[in-house]
Scaffold this active site. Structure first.
Site, mmCIF file in Angstrom:
data_model
loop_
_atom_site.group_PDB
_atom_site.id
_atom_site.type_symbol
_atom_site.label_atom_id
_atom_site.label_comp_id
_atom_site.label_asym_id
_atom_site.label_seq_id
_atom_site.Cartn_x
_atom_site.Cartn_y
_atom_site.Cartn_z
ATOM 1 N N CYS A 16 39.516 45.672 34.236
ATOM 2 C CA CYS A 16 40.583 45.874 33.722
ATOM 3 C C CYS A 16 40.232 46.045 32.443
ATOM 4 O O CYS A 16 39.274 46.269 31.778
ATOM 5 C CB CYS A 16 41.061 44.165 34.086
ATOM 6 S SG CYS A 16 40.779 42.979 32.428
ATOM 7 N N CYS A 37 38.663 43.550 30.244
ATOM 8 C CA CYS A 37 37.207 43.448 30.037
ATOM 9 C C CYS A 37 36.232 44.782 29.930
ATOM 10 O O CYS A 37 35.363 44.503 29.605
ATOM 11 C CB CYS A 37 37.251 43.086 32.075
ATOM 12 S SG CYS A 37 37.027 41.536 32.845
ATOM 13 N N GLU A 92 32.662 40.330 34.839
ATOM 14 C CA GLU A 92 32.833 40.787 33.827
ATOM 15 C C GLU A 92 31.892 40.094 32.714
ATOM 16 O O GLU A 92 30.908 39.682 32.301
ATOM 17 C CB GLU A 92 33.368 41.690 33.120
ATOM 18 C CG GLU A 92 33.258 42.310 34.123
ATOM 19 C CD GLU A 92 34.920 42.713 35.494
ATOM 20 O OE1 GLU A 92 35.433 43.608 36.197
ATOM 21 O OE2 GLU A 92 35.315 42.078 35.540
ATOM 22 N N HIS A 109 37.102 36.580 35.093
ATOM 23 C CA HIS A 109 36.741 37.137 35.126
ATOM 24 C C HIS A 109 34.929 37.609 35.586
ATOM 25 O O HIS A 109 34.410 37.510 34.971
ATOM 26 C CB HIS A 109 37.456 38.929 34.909
ATOM 27 C CG HIS A 109 39.196 38.919 34.833
ATOM 28 N ND1 HIS A 109 39.403 40.221 34.284
ATOM 29 C CD2 HIS A 109 39.725 38.182 34.718
ATOM 30 C CE1 HIS A 109 40.756 39.864 34.237
ATOM 31 N NE2 HIS A 109 40.729 38.604 34.676
#
Length: 186
Positions: free
Chosen positions: A86, A89, A52, A50
């Site tokens: 999410c 993260c 992040e 992801h």
């Protein structure tokens, strides 16, 4: 600082152009970008890639190359991301000790800053990390438009759904209640 933030939608758009969910982020420390990321899940076929997570890795390298303790830097670092992080993260961001997350639109499916679960401030998740401040609203409309554009297309890396056909269900015989004695519940 404001000029730096205009790079955020471009990170998300770059992810979209590469067939990824359009999420991009910037880690900003003392007015400079020390980490940036855009989703790389489809390209790498790795669900943890992801935006992040990639930005955190880049920021850790930035700290290592300057021989500075990441905990000191992260305590004064803000993450700007176009979609609410999410749950995975949000947990990683909180554990890393970031000061604040500023995000665009809410993530009504997987949001970890309050939309689904508030990993960022829930004291049951970790008692050793301070609450991670989460602020919504930056580039929210642009973020929603990018997500709509992505979901209008089809993700070529998504598995083919297994849909049961109606006739499969009709072919299953139902049990008969003939001869079954029912007791009166009263």
């Amino acid at each position: 600082m404001t000029k730096l933030l205009f790079l955020l939608p471009f990170q998300a758009k770059a992810a979209l152009l590469q067939g990824e969910v359009p999420v991009g982020c910037l880690l900003v420390y003392d007015g400079q970008i020390i980490g940036k990321g855009k989703n790389g899940v489809n390209f790498t076929k790795n669900a943890t890639r992801h935006a992040e997570m990639l930005a955190i890795e880049e920021a850790l390298d930035w700290c290592k190359n300057r021989n500075v303790a990441y905990k000191e830097v992260f305590a004064r670092t803000d993450l700007y991301v176009n979609v609410e992080p999410c749950i995975m993260c949000a947990g990683a961001l909180r554990i890393s000790g970031l000061r604040r997350v500023v995000y665009g639109c809410s993530n009504e499916r997987f949001g970890g800053c309050g939309s689904i679960l508030d990993v960022a401030s829930d004291q049951r998740t970790t008692d050793s990390q301070p609450v991670l401040q989460c602020v919504p609203g930056i580039f929210a409309e642009t973020s929603v438009q990018l997500l709509k554009e992505f979901y209008r297309g089809q993700n070529p890396n998504a598995p083919n759904p297994k849909v049961k056909k109606a006739h499969d269900i009709q072919d299953i015989p139902l049990p008969s209640l003939e001869g079954v004695q029912m007791k009166d519940p009263t």
